[in-house]
Scaffold this motif. Structure first.
Motif, mmCIF file in Angstrom:
data_model
loop_
_atom_site.group_PDB
_atom_site.id
_atom_site.type_symbol
_atom_site.label_atom_id
_atom_site.label_comp_id
_atom_site.label_asym_id
_atom_site.label_seq_id
_atom_site.Cartn_x
_atom_site.Cartn_y
_atom_site.Cartn_z
ATOM 1 N N ASP A 171 -4.427 17.424 9.175
ATOM 2 C CA ASP A 171 -5.753 17.769 8.667
ATOM 3 C C ASP A 171 -5.773 19.253 8.341
ATOM 4 O O ASP A 171 -5.583 20.092 9.223
ATOM 5 C CB ASP A 171 -6.836 17.445 9.702
ATOM 6 N N THR A 201 -3.615 13.390 -0.360
ATOM 7 C CA THR A 201 -4.386 12.150 -0.490
ATOM 8 C C THR A 201 -3.662 11.129 -1.368
ATOM 9 O O THR A 201 -3.739 9.926 -1.119
ATOM 10 C CB THR A 201 -5.813 12.422 -1.003
ATOM 11 N N TYR A 256 -0.817 9.766 1.103
ATOM 12 C CA TYR A 256 -1.160 9.168 2.394
ATOM 13 C C TYR A 256 -2.489 8.432 2.420
ATOM 14 O O TYR A 256 -2.940 8.010 3.467
ATOM 15 C CB TYR A 256 -1.120 10.240 3.495
ATOM 16 N N ASP A 307 -6.712 7.619 1.253
ATOM 17 C CA ASP A 307 -8.016 8.278 1.220
ATOM 18 C C ASP A 307 -8.333 9.044 2.495
ATOM 19 O O ASP A 307 -7.964 8.638 3.596
ATOM 20 C CB ASP A 307 -9.124 7.239 0.974
ATOM 21 N N TYR A 308 -9.038 10.115 2.303
ATOM 22 C CA TYR A 308 -9.569 10.923 3.397
ATOM 23 C C TYR A 308 -11.080 10.786 3.365
ATOM 24 O O TYR A 308 -11.633 10.010 2.583
ATOM 25 C CB TYR A 308 -9.124 12.386 3.239
ATOM 26 N N ASP A 309 -11.766 11.546 4.165
ATOM 27 C CA ASP A 309 -13.220 11.429 4.196
ATOM 28 C C ASP A 309 -13.869 12.261 3.081
ATOM 29 O O ASP A 309 -13.229 13.069 2.421
ATOM 30 C CB ASP A 309 -13.771 11.820 5.574
ATOM 31 N N PHE A 355 -13.515 16.115 2.921
ATOM 32 C CA PHE A 355 -12.205 16.526 2.417
ATOM 33 C C PHE A 355 -12.264 16.665 0.896
ATOM 34 O O PHE A 355 -11.849 17.683 0.331
ATOM 35 C CB PHE A 355 -11.162 15.480 2.834
ATOM 36 N N TYR A 356 -12.780 15.622 0.238
ATOM 37 C CA TYR A 356 -12.865 15.654 -1.223
ATOM 38 C C TYR A 356 -13.845 16.712 -1.710
ATOM 39 O O TYR A 356 -13.581 17.390 -2.704
ATOM 40 C CB TYR A 356 -13.248 14.270 -1.762
ATOM 41 N N CYS A 359 -7.707 7.597 -6.023
ATOM 42 C CA CYS A 359 -8.468 8.010 -4.830
ATOM 43 C C CYS A 359 -9.942 7.628 -4.935
ATOM 44 O O CYS A 359 -10.461 7.409 -6.021
ATOM 45 C CB CYS A 359 -8.348 9.508 -4.626
#
Length: 172
Positions: A68, A106, A109, A111-113, A116-117, A154
């Motif tokens: 992270d 992203t 690995y 999608d992130y939250d 993050f985007y 994404c």
């Protein structure tokens, strides 16, 4: 103390006293140390690579294992690099590199939250605005397009937002 007052005070000192003050400043502050070294022997390429490595380490740990990222630390690195007053191309390169690292993470690995985007979108906006204001859009247009295309899979409307930002400033 104002710059005018500082200038007046420094002009009353001997050359040796000014040199002594600069040496003390060099020892007292890492930021002053870095600035003086860059000012006296500017090497944008070496400094840029150093800052890129520091940004990459925010996204990837040992053996390129994802982690992270600290967007706060990345922003500090960009600010510190800008204070060196390098060529605008070097600043633009580092700003895009920062966003590219997040896009790479992203894309590789998953999608992130949403925060993050949002952080990446905000930093891409800053980068494109800087690039545009320095007349560098044509130099970085293809790189930005490739980066956006790399994250079209994404979520959270991320690639759409990046395209919107890009087209707000693009010349084509």
């Amino acid at each position: 103390m104002s710059k005018a007052k500082l200038k007046k005070l420094l002009s009353t000192l001997s050359k040796e006293q000014v040199v002594d003050i600069m040496l003390q400043l060099y020892d007292a502050s890492k930021e002053a140390n870095a600035w003086l070294e860059f000012y006296l022997a500017p090497n944008s390429d070496a400094e840029l690579e150093k800052y890129k490595k520091a940004i990459r380490s925010q996204f990837y740990g040992r053996n390129d294992w994802p982690k992270d990222p600290s967007f706060r630390e990345c922003n500090k690195l960009i600010t510190a690099f800008k204070k060196l007053i390098p060529d605008p191309h070097a600043i633009a390169d580092l700003m895009l590199y920062y966003v590219e690292q997040g896009c790479s993470l992203t894309a590789q690995y998953g999608d992130y939250d949403e925060p993050f985007y949002t952080a990446l979108e905000n930093n891409f906006n800053k980068a494109v605005k800087f690039i545009s204001s320095n007349g560098l859009i044509s130099d970085y247009s293809l790189r930005m397009q490739r980066m956006i295309k790399s994250v079209e899979c994404c979520g959270y409307g991320f690639p759409d937002t990046l395209w919107d930002i890009y087209y707000e400033y693009a010349e084509d």
